[in-house]
Design a protein around this motif. Structure first.
Motif, PDB file in Angstrom:
ATOM      1  N   VAL A  73      51.135  64.911   1.135  1.00  0.00           N
ATOM      2  CA  VAL A  73      50.496  66.219   1.216  1.00  0.00           C
ATOM      3  C   VAL A  73      49.753  66.333   2.534  1.00  0.00           C
ATOM      4  N   LYS A  74      49.891  67.482   3.174  1.00  0.00           N
ATOM      5  CA  LYS A  74      49.113  67.809   4.367  1.00  0.00           C
ATOM      6  C   LYS A  74      48.247  69.013   4.015  1.00  0.00           C
ATOM      7  N   ALA A  75      46.932  68.830   4.046  1.00  0.00           N
ATOM      8  CA  ALA A  75      46.001  69.904   3.700  1.00  0.00           C
ATOM      9  C   ALA A  75      45.516  70.608   4.957  1.00  0.00           C
ATOM     10  N   THR A  76      45.397  71.924   4.839  1.00  0.00           N
ATOM     11  CA  THR A  76      44.860  72.746   5.917  1.00  0.00           C
ATOM     12  C   THR A  76      43.739  73.587   5.347  1.00  0.00           C
ATOM     13  N   LYS A  77      42.574  73.518   5.992  1.00  0.00           N
ATOM     14  CA  LYS A  77      41.437  74.327   5.557  1.00  0.00           C
ATOM     15  C   LYS A  77      41.485  75.662   6.284  1.00  0.00           C
ATOM     16  N   PHE A  78      41.402  76.752   5.527  1.00  0.00           N
ATOM     17  CA  PHE A  78      41.336  78.088   6.107  1.00  0.00           C
ATOM     18  C   PHE A  78      39.860  78.456   6.196  1.00  0.00           C
ATOM     19  N   ASP A  79      39.387  78.728   7.393  1.00  0.00           N
ATOM     20  CA  ASP A  79      37.962  78.964   7.601  1.00  0.00           C
ATOM     21  C   ASP A  79      37.564  80.432   7.582  1.00  0.00           C
ATOM     22  N   GLY A  80      38.347  81.272   6.962  1.00  0.00           N
ATOM     23  CA  GLY A  80      38.017  82.689   6.881  1.00  0.00           C
ATOM     24  C   GLY A  80      37.668  83.094   5.466  1.00  0.00           C
ATOM     25  N   ALA A  81      37.475  84.388   5.290  1.00  0.00           N
ATOM     26  CA  ALA A  81      37.184  84.956   3.976  1.00  0.00           C
ATOM     27  C   ALA A  81      38.429  84.933   3.100  1.00  0.00           C
ATOM     28  N   ALA A  82      38.222  85.049   1.793  1.00  0.00           N
ATOM     29  CA  ALA A  82      39.338  85.034   0.845  1.00  0.00           C
ATOM     30  C   ALA A  82      40.354  86.123   1.181  1.00  0.00           C
ATOM     31  N   GLN A  83      39.893  87.316   1.499  1.00  0.00           N
ATOM     32  CA  GLN A  83      40.804  88.409   1.820  1.00  0.00           C
ATOM     33  C   GLN A  83      41.638  88.108   3.061  1.00  0.00           C
ATOM     34  N   ASP A  84      41.030  87.434   4.035  1.00  0.00           N
ATOM     35  CA  ASP A  84      41.771  87.067   5.244  1.00  0.00           C
ATOM     36  C   ASP A  84      42.835  86.014   4.939  1.00  0.00           C
ATOM     37  N   MET A  85      42.503  85.091   4.032  1.00  0.00           N
ATOM     38  CA  MET A  85      43.490  84.077   3.653  1.00  0.00           C
ATOM     39  C   MET A  85      44.663  84.733   2.926  1.00  0.00           C
ATOM     40  N   ILE A  86      44.377  85.701   2.081  1.00  0.00           N
ATOM     41  CA  ILE A  86      45.454  86.394   1.370  1.00  0.00           C
ATOM     42  C   ILE A  86      46.351  87.130   2.362  1.00  0.00           C
ATOM     43  N   LYS A  87      45.752  87.763   3.365  1.00  0.00           N
ATOM     44  CA  LYS A  87      46.557  88.437   4.395  1.00  0.00           C
ATOM     45  C   LYS A  87      47.442  87.434   5.124  1.00  0.00           C
ATOM     46  N   LYS A  88      46.879  86.267   5.446  1.00  0.00           N
ATOM     47  CA  LYS A  88      47.659  85.222   6.112  1.00  0.00           C
ATOM     48  C   LYS A  88      48.790  84.743   5.212  1.00  0.00           C
TER      49      LYS A  88
END
Length: 138
Positions: A73-88
């Motif tokens: 497994v390779k984990a990546t932390k998304f450092d934005g808001a939940a809505q921004d992660m959903i857009k990504k």
């Protein structure tokens, strides 16, 4: 022989159970890898804070990778808001390069569902029902 998608779902369910167990929330083929002996590589995106005193995602992933050499497994932390992660995630799904696993909060599940970003893993997850608390499983 299991298909690549089936192996991936088994791995995803196993990894989710491991994360829940190690975070304090709650012998199968996934623990030994794919039927063909090939290494299965999974990508995982999260927004967890990894604050002091918490079990760090990198530590959970390192333990998983050590204990399951054929499922990495390779984990990546998304450092934005939940809505921004959903857009990504939406953009990545449309482009065909979305992570295999993404951790979203219960509040975001309806949105990711209506946008078609979820995979139905009901059949595979049923095999691991006893590994989950009733609420998260349902």
């Amino acid at each position: 022989m299991r298909s690549h998608t089936q192996r991936l779902m088994v791995c995803a369910a196993s990894f989710a159970a491991l994360c829940m167990g190690l975070a304090g929330c709650g012998s199968n083929t996934a623990s030994t890898g794919g039927d063909s002996g090939e290494v299965v590589n999974l990508t995982y995106m999260h927004r967890l804070p990894d604050s002091e005193g918490m079990t760090l995602v990198k530590d959970i992933v390192a333990k998983w990778n050590k204990d399951h050499p054929s499922i990495q497994v390779k984990a990546t932390k998304f450092d934005g808001a939940a809505q921004d992660m959903i857009k990504k995630l939406e953009t990545d799904v449309k482009a065909g390069n979305a992570p295999d696993l993404a951790q979203v909060g219960y509040a975001e599940v309806p949105e990711v569902f209506t946008k078609g970003l979820l995979e139905d893993v009901t059949e595979e997850a049923a095999k691991y029902k006893s590994d989950f608390a009733e609420g998260p499983y349902s």
